[in-house]
Design a protein around this motif. Sequence first.
Motif, PDB file in Angstrom:
ATOM      1  N   THR A 156      76.476  29.478  70.560  1.00 10.23           N
ATOM      2  CA  THR A 156      76.614  28.143  71.139  1.00 10.23           C
ATOM      3  C   THR A 156      77.531  27.995  72.345  1.00 10.23           C
ATOM      4  OG1 THR A 156      78.293  27.601  69.511  1.00 10.23           O
ATOM      5  CG2 THR A 156      76.004  27.014  68.975  1.00 10.23           C
ATOM      6  N   ILE A 157      78.030  29.071  72.925  1.00  8.23           N
ATOM      7  CA  ILE A 157      78.838  28.853  74.128  1.00  8.23           C
ATOM      8  C   ILE A 157      77.910  28.430  75.270  1.00  8.23           C
ATOM      9  CG2 ILE A 157      80.641  30.450  73.386  1.00  8.23           C
ATOM     10  CD1 ILE A 157      79.720  32.366  75.566  1.00  8.23           C
ATOM     11  N   PRO A 158      78.380  27.585  76.155  1.00  8.28           N
ATOM     12  CA  PRO A 158      77.529  27.085  77.244  1.00  8.28           C
ATOM     13  C   PRO A 158      77.014  28.204  78.152  1.00  8.28           C
ATOM     14  CG  PRO A 158      79.562  25.818  77.101  1.00  8.28           C
ATOM     15  CD  PRO A 158      79.714  26.993  76.183  1.00  8.28           C
ATOM     16  N   PHE A 159      75.864  27.941  78.751  1.00  6.98           N
ATOM     17  CA  PHE A 159      75.230  28.899  79.645  1.00  6.98           C
ATOM     18  C   PHE A 159      76.189  29.381  80.727  1.00  6.98           C
ATOM     19  CE2 PHE A 159      73.013  29.880  83.593  1.00  6.98           C
ATOM     20  CZ  PHE A 159      72.163  30.886  83.170  1.00  6.98           C
ATOM     21  N   GLU A 160      76.930  28.471  81.348  1.00  6.11           N
ATOM     22  CA  GLU A 160      77.824  28.844  82.448  1.00  6.11           C
ATOM     23  C   GLU A 160      78.881  29.848  81.994  1.00  6.11           C
ATOM     24  OE1 GLU A 160      77.036  25.670  81.598  1.00  6.11           O
ATOM     25  OE2 GLU A 160      75.609  25.341  83.221  1.00  6.11           O
ATOM     26  N   GLU A 161      79.382  29.688  80.780  1.00  3.38           N
ATOM     27  CA  GLU A 161      80.362  30.642  80.253  1.00  3.38           C
ATOM     28  C   GLU A 161      79.716  32.000  79.980  1.00  3.38           C
ATOM     29  OE1 GLU A 161      82.917  29.309  77.037  1.00  3.38           O
ATOM     30  OE2 GLU A 161      82.813  27.250  77.811  1.00  3.38           O
ATOM     31  N   LYS A 162      78.516  31.970  79.409  1.00  2.00           N
ATOM     32  CA  LYS A 162      77.798  33.230  79.191  1.00  2.00           C
ATOM     33  C   LYS A 162      77.572  33.942  80.516  1.00  2.00           C
ATOM     34  CE  LYS A 162      75.120  31.855  75.119  1.00  2.00           C
ATOM     35  NZ  LYS A 162      73.774  31.673  74.549  1.00  2.00           N
ATOM     36  N   LEU A 163      77.108  33.184  81.520  1.00  2.00           N
ATOM     37  CA  LEU A 163      76.828  33.771  82.825  1.00  2.00           C
ATOM     38  C   LEU A 163      78.081  34.386  83.434  1.00  2.00           C
ATOM     39  CD1 LEU A 163      74.969  34.384  85.200  1.00  2.00           C
ATOM     40  CD2 LEU A 163      75.392  32.051  86.033  1.00  2.00           C
ATOM     41  N   ALA A 164      79.204  33.721  83.326  1.00  2.00           N
ATOM     42  CA  ALA A 164      80.446  34.262  83.894  1.00  2.00           C
ATOM     43  C   ALA A 164      80.795  35.603  83.255  1.00  2.00           C
ATOM     44  CB  ALA A 164      81.587  33.263  83.711  1.00  2.00           C
ATOM     45  N   VAL A 165      80.665  35.707  81.945  1.00  3.86           N
ATOM     46  CA  VAL A 165      80.973  36.968  81.259  1.00  3.86           C
ATOM     47  C   VAL A 165      79.944  38.031  81.625  1.00  3.86           C
ATOM     48  CG1 VAL A 165      81.228  38.103  79.008  1.00  3.86           C
ATOM     49  CG2 VAL A 165      82.176  35.809  79.365  1.00  3.86           C
ATOM     50  N   TRP A 166      78.666  37.671  81.576  1.00  4.18           N
ATOM     51  CA  TRP A 166      77.627  38.641  81.939  1.00  4.18           C
ATOM     52  C   TRP A 166      77.860  39.143  83.366  1.00  4.18           C
ATOM     53  CZ3 TRP A 166      72.287  39.594  79.882  1.00  4.18           C
ATOM     54  CH2 TRP A 166      72.195  39.326  78.517  1.00  4.18           C
ATOM     55  N   HIS A 167      78.172  38.242  84.301  1.00  8.59           N
ATOM     56  CA  HIS A 167      78.394  38.651  85.685  1.00  8.59           C
ATOM     57  C   HIS A 167      79.591  39.579  85.794  1.00  8.59           C
ATOM     58  CE1 HIS A 167      79.740  38.476  89.848  1.00  8.59           C
ATOM     59  NE2 HIS A 167      78.451  38.408  90.114  1.00  8.59           N
ATOM     60  N   ASP A 168      80.705  39.213  85.174  1.00  4.77           N
ATOM     61  CA  ASP A 168      81.909  40.045  85.255  1.00  4.77           C
ATOM     62  C   ASP A 168      81.658  41.447  84.710  1.00  4.77           C
ATOM     63  OD1 ASP A 168      83.305  37.960  86.384  1.00  4.77           O
ATOM     64  OD2 ASP A 168      84.421  37.460  84.555  1.00  4.77           O
ATOM     65  N   ARG A 169      80.978  41.520  83.582  1.00  4.66           N
ATOM     66  CA  ARG A 169      80.798  42.820  82.920  1.00  4.66           C
ATOM     67  C   ARG A 169      79.671  43.653  83.506  1.00  4.66           C
ATOM     68  NH1 ARG A 169      82.316  40.846  76.793  1.00  4.66           N
ATOM     69  NH2 ARG A 169      84.417  40.185  77.382  1.00  4.66           N
ATOM     70  N   LEU A 170      78.697  43.004  84.129  1.00  8.43           N
ATOM     71  CA  LEU A 170      77.571  43.749  84.698  1.00  8.43           C
ATOM     72  C   LEU A 170      77.653  43.898  86.216  1.00  8.43           C
ATOM     73  CD1 LEU A 170      74.625  42.344  82.542  1.00  8.43           C
ATOM     74  CD2 LEU A 170      75.882  44.488  82.246  1.00  8.43           C
ATOM     75  N   ALA A 171      78.668  43.327  86.842  1.00  6.49           N
ATOM     76  CA  ALA A 171      78.811  43.394  88.308  1.00  6.49           C
ATOM     77  C   ALA A 171      78.730  44.820  88.861  1.00  6.49           C
ATOM     78  CB  ALA A 171      80.102  42.703  88.746  1.00  6.49           C
ATOM     79  N   PRO A 172      79.358  45.809  88.204  1.00  8.25           N
ATOM     80  CA  PRO A 172      79.253  47.167  88.758  1.00  8.25           C
ATOM     81  C   PRO A 172      77.827  47.730  88.751  1.00  8.25           C
ATOM     82  CG  PRO A 172      81.037  47.038  87.148  1.00  8.25           C
ATOM     83  CD  PRO A 172      80.276  45.757  87.061  1.00  8.25           C
ATOM     84  N   TYR A 173      76.926  47.097  88.006  1.00 11.74           N
ATOM     85  CA  TYR A 173      75.555  47.595  87.881  1.00 11.74           C
ATOM     86  C   TYR A 173      74.557  46.772  88.691  1.00 11.74           C
ATOM     87  CZ  TYR A 173      77.916  49.896  84.077  1.00 11.74           C
ATOM     88  OH  TYR A 173      78.809  50.634  83.350  1.00 11.74           O
ATOM     89  N   LEU A 174      75.059  45.771  89.392  1.00 10.65           N
ATOM     90  CA  LEU A 174      74.188  44.980  90.257  1.00 10.65           C
ATOM     91  C   LEU A 174      73.987  45.723  91.565  1.00 10.65           C
ATOM     92  CD1 LEU A 174      75.738  41.438  89.715  1.00 10.65           C
ATOM     93  CD2 LEU A 174      73.439  42.161  89.059  1.00 10.65           C
ATOM     94  N   PRO A 175      72.750  45.703  92.094  1.00 12.11           N
ATOM     95  CA  PRO A 175      72.557  46.351  93.393  1.00 12.11           C
ATOM     96  C   PRO A 175      73.338  45.608  94.473  1.00 12.11           C
ATOM     97  CG  PRO A 175      70.500  45.376  92.583  1.00 12.11           C
ATOM     98  CD  PRO A 175      71.549  45.126  91.552  1.00 12.11           C
ATOM     99  N   PRO A 176      73.793  46.309  95.487  1.00  7.48           N
ATOM    100  CA  PRO A 176      74.534  45.627  96.558  1.00  7.48           C
ATOM    101  C   PRO A 176      73.643  44.607  97.250  1.00  7.48           C
ATOM    102  CG  PRO A 176      74.160  47.942  97.095  1.00  7.48           C
ATOM    103  CD  PRO A 176      73.609  47.713  95.727  1.00  7.48           C
TER     104      PRO A 176
END
Length: 184
Positions: A156-176
């Motif tokens: 039940t955490i809000p989408f924006e909070e999920k997105l912030a965590v997903w972005h922080d943790r997956l940022a090294p795996y995002l293409p430039p």
Amino acid sequence: MAIAKTSPSIKYSFPPFVPDGARLIILGTLPGEESLRLQQYYAHPRNHFWPLIAALAGKRMPSSFAGRVALLQGNRWALWDVLEGAERIGSSDAAIRNPTPNAFGKFFSKYPDITSVAFNGQKAHDLFRRYVIKPGIVANDRLTAIDLPSSSPLHTIPFEEKLAVWHDRLAPYLPPKPQNRRAK
């Protein structure tokens, strides 16, 4: 009046999706009822998985499943589930009984460049540790584990909070991102 009891049925996962150049795999637990009915990963309309992937890719949410899978391909992220099958009534991870893991020994032999595993929820990580790492199917020191909050609508955490965590943790795996070059 007798109350009818529902007995669990065995649910099975889908084949893995592995694009060329994948170095990261996102693992869920087992497809839910709507996903099984439609034969698509994360098909429940309230599940945040695809909106999270679209936001991370900086793209609009595709309406087709093929368009959604293309987002994973663009990021070079693989997708699968920890479990090959299990008994379960409904879609809740808490209802999983008698699980059988997917064949990760063969998977990681076939895809040796995948060295990072992102777990879509704590249950996926717990099942992986219990049925894959502890029995020695895959060496623990071979993989980088990344815990993500579950994309499930039950988490039940809000989408924006999920997105912030997903972005922080997956940022090294995002293409430039392509850089804009201004003409001089």
